[in-house]
Scaffold this active site. Structure first.
Site, mmCIF file in Angstrom:
data_model
loop_
_atom_site.group_PDB
_atom_site.id
_atom_site.type_symbol
_atom_site.label_atom_id
_atom_site.label_comp_id
_atom_site.label_asym_id
_atom_site.label_seq_id
_atom_site.Cartn_x
_atom_site.Cartn_y
_atom_site.Cartn_z
ATOM 1 N N CYS A 1 1.640 3.824 15.471
ATOM 2 C CA CYS A 1 1.940 3.611 14.067
ATOM 3 C C CYS A 1 3.240 4.204 13.617
ATOM 4 O O CYS A 1 3.747 3.892 12.559
ATOM 5 C CB CYS A 1 0.791 3.951 13.144
ATOM 6 N N ASN B 1 -6.101 3.193 10.613
ATOM 7 C CA ASN B 1 -5.304 2.113 11.193
ATOM 8 C C ASN B 1 -5.167 2.193 12.708
ATOM 9 O O ASN B 1 -4.726 1.234 13.333
ATOM 10 C CB ASN B 1 -3.916 2.097 10.549
ATOM 11 N N SER C 1 -3.115 -3.851 0.233
ATOM 12 C CA SER C 1 -1.894 -4.588 0.494
ATOM 13 C C SER C 1 -2.223 -5.999 0.974
ATOM 14 O O SER C 1 -3.135 -6.185 1.777
ATOM 15 C CB SER C 1 -1.141 -3.838 1.591
ATOM 16 N N ALA D 1 0.814 -1.215 0.000
ATOM 17 C CA ALA D 1 0.000 0.000 0.000
ATOM 18 C C ALA D 1 0.852 1.270 0.000
ATOM 19 O O ALA D 1 0.437 2.290 -0.545
ATOM 20 C CB ALA D 1 -0.958 0.001 1.185
HETATM 21 C C1 LIG Z 1 -0.229 -0.645 6.613
HETATM 22 C C2 LIG Z 1 -0.804 0.554 5.960
HETATM 23 C C3 LIG Z 1 -0.171 1.144 4.865
HETATM 24 C C4 LIG Z 1 1.136 0.652 4.328
HETATM 25 O O1 LIG Z 1 1.001 -0.607 3.742
HETATM 26 P P1 LIG Z 1 2.282 -1.466 3.327
HETATM 27 O O2 LIG Z 1 1.716 -2.574 2.540
HETATM 28 O O3 LIG Z 1 2.903 -1.929 4.602
HETATM 29 O O4 LIG Z 1 3.171 -0.595 2.530
HETATM 30 C C5 LIG Z 1 -0.787 2.233 4.284
HETATM 31 N N1 LIG Z 1 -1.947 2.721 4.757
HETATM 32 C C6 LIG Z 1 -2.575 2.190 5.807
HETATM 33 C C7 LIG Z 1 -3.865 2.765 6.280
HETATM 34 C C8 LIG Z 1 -2.015 1.087 6.448
HETATM 35 O O5 LIG Z 1 -2.640 0.578 7.502
#
Ligand SMILES: *Cc1c(COP(=O)(O)O)cnc(C)c1O
Length: 394
Positions: A329, A153, A201, A73
């Site tokens: 985070c 998150n 992701s 992501a």
């Molecule tokens: C974990 C997360 C990301 C990053 O994802 P990766 O796959 O670890 O790069 C981005 N946005 C949110 C909201 C996330 O929880």
């Protein structure tokens, strides 16, 4: 029961054994580069294309070709935000996002600001939601992108994507959503919600690390992004680099499982979350829910335990229960969470916050143990808190 108990599913999720099973034969035998035109390559390409279809189906994309494979992501967000910024800068250099985005959205926005773009960071309510009136007022004729996360998150707040999509569409502005926490957990539909770009992701939904996707709408409108990774021209030139075929097969399997089991799983995990919440509230006074109970991911709970330092609480239970603290985070930088600040949690309560992230393999037994362990530990730690003792708490 096995220890430690894993309650940190917002950070990452374990691989579902069914996903591993789908990946194993690929890891063992399908080593080929899908860009090669010999039979080995053609077979690998077929596997990647099947995964693309499974990934597209999860978010109800019209065409699997609207899925671009990435490493996760973070990369998807960068490709969406910087990619749109470059292509549409003739129209304007203004973007709108929110104060509670993940760093993987905020930092690309900061990079654009350094390059002369203007970014509006919308405030949120105590429940962690943007207000649509704020969004409408922020829009100018120079606005090219609205980027709002599907679910947060830390506090699990779920934005009204369909309403945001409707506003964006009416104004002819592109709409990107970071769905890393939402994909596979709650219903997402890029067509019904009028989403133009969507990041997600595999490792946040029981798939492997290092693979992700960016959905890029092809019709009404046909969205364009400029590549951020230049090379051999893979993924229609949008993301060069040899595909991680085994990873993608795992991602596809994870999407397939999520699509079929999401409803059932969400209600099971919600019941566990409510068991945890009720248990904590029955056992303790002076605890506060961060965010609102409505519009919240079913597996998220974020609680401030007043008079107890979050880090001390974390360390006390650490051997048995894996959770994150309020500065979670950005654990590398132990600053109080900007998300909690944005929803108006007082400084002293931010320091006492714990994020629980439940998941597919948690059991009632684990939740009951967690309740007991937290109630006992918080009571115990509070006996050493002068303020708590003074106020007559014990
Ligand atoms: C974990 C997360 C990301 C990053 O994802 P990766 O796959 O670890 O790069 C981005 N946005 C949110 C909201 C996330 O929880």
């Amino acid at each position: 029961m096995k220890f430690p108990i894993y309650l940190d599913h917002h950070a990452t999720t374990p691989l579902d054994p069914r996903v591993l099973e789908a990946m194993m034969p690929v890891l063992k035998h399908e080593f080929a580069n899908p860009a090669s035109h010999h039979p080995f390559g053609i077979k690998a390409a077929k596997l990647a294309e099947k995964a693309r279809e499974e990934i597209a189906a999860l978010i109800h994309a019209e065409d699997a070709q609207e899925i671009v494979f990435t490493s996760g992501a973070t990369e998807s967000n960068n490709l969406a935000i910087k990619g749109v910024a470059e292509i549409y800068q003739e129209k304007g250099r203004h973007m709108i996002t929110t104060a509670i985005e993940h760093k993987a959205v905020l930092e690309p926005c900061r990079a654009l600001e350094r390059a002369g773009y203007r970014v509006t960071y919308l405030p949120v309510t105590s429940g962690g939601l943007i207000q649509l009136g704020d969004l409408e007022r922020a829009i100018t004729d120079k606005t090219i992108l609205i980027s709002v996360m599907a679910a947060n998150n830390e506090i699990g707040s779920i934005q009204d994507l369909a309403a945001i999509g409707k506003i964006a569409k009416a104004k002819g502005i592109l709409f990107h959503a970071d769905a890393a926490q939402a994909a596979g957990k709650i219903h997402l539909d890029v067509q019904a919600m009028e989403i133009d770009l969507l990041s997600f992701s595999a490792h946040k939904m029981y798939g492997p690390k290092g693979v992700g996707a960016l959905y890029i709408r092809k019709k009404n409108p046909r969205v364009r992004v400029s590549p951020q990774m230049h090379g051999g021209g893979h993924e229609n030139g949008l993301r060069s680099g040899t595909l991680n075929v085994a990873g993608l097969v795992g991602f596809g399997a994870a999407c397939d499982i999520a699509r079929k089991e999401m409803k059932q799983e969400a209600s099971r995990v919600l019941a566990l979350r409510e068991r945890l919440r009720k248990g904590l509230w029955e056992g303790l006074d002076d605890i506060y829910l961060n965010g609102s109970l409505e519009n919240r991911l079913p597996h998220n709970l974020n609680v401030s335990f007043a008079y107890v330092e979050g880090e001390s609480l974390l360390m006390s239970v650490n051997e048995e229960i894996a959770v994150s603290s309020g500065s979670a985070c950005a654990s590398a930088t132990p600053e109080p969470s900007y998300v909690m600040k944005a929803i108006g949690v007082p400084q002293e309560l931010i320091h006492t916050a714990i994020r629980f992230g439940l998941g597919r393999f948690n059991t009632e037994e684990e939740i009951d143990y967690t309740v007991k362990r937290f109630v006992d530990t918080v009571k115990n730690l509070r006996t050493t808190s002068p303020i708590y003792v003074l106020k007559g708490g014990i």
